[in-house]
Design a protein around this motif. Structure first.
Motif, PDB file in Angstrom:
ATOM      1  N   SER A 154      19.981  -0.920 -45.559  1.00  0.00           N
ATOM      2  CA  SER A 154      19.403   0.285 -45.858  1.00  0.00           C
ATOM      3  C   SER A 154      18.123   0.460 -45.245  1.00  0.00           C
ATOM      4  O   SER A 154      17.946   1.485 -44.870  1.00  0.00           O
ATOM      5  CB  SER A 154      19.222   0.126 -47.444  1.00  0.00           C
ATOM      6  N   ALA A 155      17.387  -0.625 -45.141  1.00  0.00           N
ATOM      7  CA  ALA A 155      16.107  -0.395 -44.351  1.00  0.00           C
ATOM      8  C   ALA A 155      16.253   0.024 -42.865  1.00  0.00           C
ATOM      9  O   ALA A 155      15.348   0.610 -42.512  1.00  0.00           O
ATOM     10  CB  ALA A 155      15.206  -1.725 -44.639  1.00  0.00           C
ATOM     11  N   HIS A 177      18.342   1.830 -41.632  1.00  0.00           N
ATOM     12  CA  HIS A 177      18.594   3.302 -41.718  1.00  0.00           C
ATOM     13  C   HIS A 177      17.172   4.045 -42.062  1.00  0.00           C
ATOM     14  O   HIS A 177      16.685   4.987 -41.370  1.00  0.00           O
ATOM     15  CB  HIS A 177      19.590   3.594 -42.756  1.00  0.00           C
ATOM     16  N   GLU A 178      16.846   3.702 -43.242  1.00  0.00           N
ATOM     17  CA  GLU A 178      15.784   4.343 -43.844  1.00  0.00           C
ATOM     18  C   GLU A 178      14.398   4.348 -43.085  1.00  0.00           C
ATOM     19  O   GLU A 178      13.621   5.085 -42.875  1.00  0.00           O
ATOM     20  CB  GLU A 178      15.463   4.004 -45.298  1.00  0.00           C
ATOM     21  N   LEU A 179      14.275   3.213 -42.442  1.00  0.00           N
ATOM     22  CA  LEU A 179      12.839   3.037 -41.555  1.00  0.00           C
ATOM     23  C   LEU A 179      13.075   3.491 -40.186  1.00  0.00           C
ATOM     24  O   LEU A 179      12.055   3.892 -39.719  1.00  0.00           O
ATOM     25  CB  LEU A 179      12.722   1.621 -41.530  1.00  0.00           C
ATOM     26  N   ARG A 180      14.408   3.520 -39.606  1.00  0.00           N
ATOM     27  CA  ARG A 180      14.399   3.907 -38.322  1.00  0.00           C
ATOM     28  C   ARG A 180      14.422   5.515 -38.122  1.00  0.00           C
ATOM     29  O   ARG A 180      14.200   6.053 -37.116  1.00  0.00           O
ATOM     30  CB  ARG A 180      15.606   3.466 -37.635  1.00  0.00           C
ATOM     31  N   THR A 181      14.824   5.984 -39.209  1.00  0.00           N
ATOM     32  CA  THR A 181      15.025   7.563 -39.398  1.00  0.00           C
ATOM     33  C   THR A 181      13.743   8.409 -39.203  1.00  0.00           C
ATOM     34  O   THR A 181      13.808   8.946 -38.296  1.00  0.00           O
ATOM     35  CB  THR A 181      15.848   8.045 -40.596  1.00  0.00           C
ATOM     36  N   PRO A 182      12.591   7.756 -40.103  1.00  0.00           N
ATOM     37  CA  PRO A 182      11.276   8.660 -39.873  1.00  0.00           C
ATOM     38  C   PRO A 182      10.841   8.305 -38.059  1.00  0.00           C
ATOM     39  O   PRO A 182      10.456   9.236 -37.453  1.00  0.00           O
ATOM     40  CB  PRO A 182      10.443   7.793 -40.720  1.00  0.00           C
TER      41      PRO A 182
END
Length: 409
Positions: A215-216, A218-223
């Motif tokens: 999850s991290a 995806h969630e950290l790379r998106t921003p």
């Protein structure tokens, strides 16, 4: 299922072993005594049979010293005390008794010649006894091992079950092998229950770790991707010089954030799809790290000297190696003051050296933790962990006015 605790089973096994050995030794000694008794009587009877019809007079009593055999008269004149005496050379046993006369003792002489066994027979008897004792000792040892093995069998069974478990790939069969219900309510059962709970916690932790990293990632790379795209759009517009400087700072901060995210995700992953065995070349990664961090030297007038003595191929995780090299290069650039260059980078067949100048004179070798506390960069501890994960070696040495970071493989 065992009815008694492990401690009680061991105590019972030890007591049983001692009791059995005691009974066996008791029968052995009793048999030896009876054998000796029968042997003496047999020898006495044989002597009488050989003298038939004249019965041997090998036991006689004497009221006076003068009547004693010649070899005993000198001894009798010393007025020996009442008791039993043995004369091995003469093969005589003498009993001194009280005759009622204070001046005179009575003597009973037993001639054992022909009754006692010869020395050769004694040696054979000793050999037989030694063999019997040795055999009983071996049997006793085997009995003790057997009894103790039965007593500690649950511990050995649990140890084997734990040794066969693959923590990285737990299955239901693994839980069945160490189920506490198989070992009862004793100490082994408590230990099995503890291990069972520990495996459950490990499984839950591994599941959480995989979910978090997935999850991290995806969630950290998106921003970061959104910010990078926005920066590219801003670069295409007309901006003032001050805005361009601010944009450049945002770009560098975004790059540092991306590197940090990749670094921590790389450390957090338990497995990484076999990337730890991938082969890659060192030279391109070093060149890319220098270009990414060169902005740190823009106002310091410090040169970078790179010696490409080789272009080695390394087995491991290429992203982890790139992160480690980026940390070393960034630390070297950041801690080199203006005019104290150059920063030297040397690539050999089995090592990478990054050297930069210091303002103070020191001569010591630091661990990554100590180096971080002295201001050489918090990323060095992370570099150490990445190297340990991939089987590389990392050292940091401050010598005179230089800091030398060495990464070897």
């Amino acid at each position: 299922m065992y009815r008694h605790s492990l401690r009680k089973r061991v105590a019972i096994a030890f007591a049983l072993c001692v009791a059995v050995l005691s009974v066996v030794w008791g029968f052995a000694f009793f048999a030896a005594i009876r054998l000796s008794e029968d042997r003496v009587l047999t020898q006495q009877l044989q002597l009488a049979a050989n003298s038939y019809p004249i019965m041997p007079a090998n036991m006689r009593s004497y009221d006076t010293t003068a009547g004693l055999p010649a070899q005993l008269q000198a001894w009798a004149l010393t007025n020996p005390a009442v008791g039993l005496y043995e004369f091995e050379a003469e093969e005589l046993h003498v009993a001194v008794v009280d005759s009622g006369n204070e001046r005179q003792r009575a003597f009973v002489v037993f001639d054992v010649s022909g009754i006692e066994a010869a020395s050769s027979e004694d040696w054979w008897l000793l050999l037989v006894i030694t063999g019997v004792v040795g055999t009983l000792g071996v049997l006793g040892f085997g009995l003790g091992v057997l009894v103790m093995r039965r007593a500690v069998a649950p511990v050995a069974q649990l140890a084997k079950a734990v040794a066969d478990i693959d923590v990285e790939h737990l299955s239901m069969d693994d839980y069945k092998r160490i189920a506490s219900s198989r070992f009862g309510d004793d100490e082994v059962g408590v230990l099995a229950a503890t291990i069972e709970k520990m495996l459950e916690r490990i499984s839950a932790f591994v599941a959480r770790e995989r979910y978090f990293t997935g999850s991290a990632s995806h969630e950290l790379r998106t921003p970061i991707t959104v910010i990078t795209g926005a920066l590219e759009l801003l670069e295409q517009s007309e901006l003032s010089t001050s805005d361009m400087k601010a944009l450049d700072r945002v770009r560098r901060a975004t790059l540092d954030m991306r590197t940090t995210i990749e670094m921590f995700l790389c450390l957090a992953r338990e497995t990484d799809d076999g990337l730890y065995q991938e082969q890659f070349f060192v030279r391109p990664l070093v060149s890319n790290a220098v270009e990414l961090q060169r902005h740190l030297l823009s106002r310091k007038l410090v040169d970078v000297e790179i010696d490409y003595l080789a272009n080695p191929a390394v087995n491991g995780h290429p992203q982890a190696f790139a992160i480690a090299v980026n940390n070393l290069v960034r630390n070297a650039f950041e801690h080199t003051l203006a005019g104290q260059g150059p920063v030297r980078i040397r690539i050999d067949e089995h090592e990478l050296l990054v050297t930069n100048q210091l303002s103070n004179g020191t001569d010591a070798q630091y661990s990554p933790t100590e180096a971080s506390s002295r201001g050489y960069g918090l990323g060095l501890g992370i570099v150490q962990r990445l190297c340990e994960r991939n089987g590389w070696s990392f050292t940091l040495r401050a010598d005179e006015q230089r800091v030398v970071a060495r990464l070897s493989w």
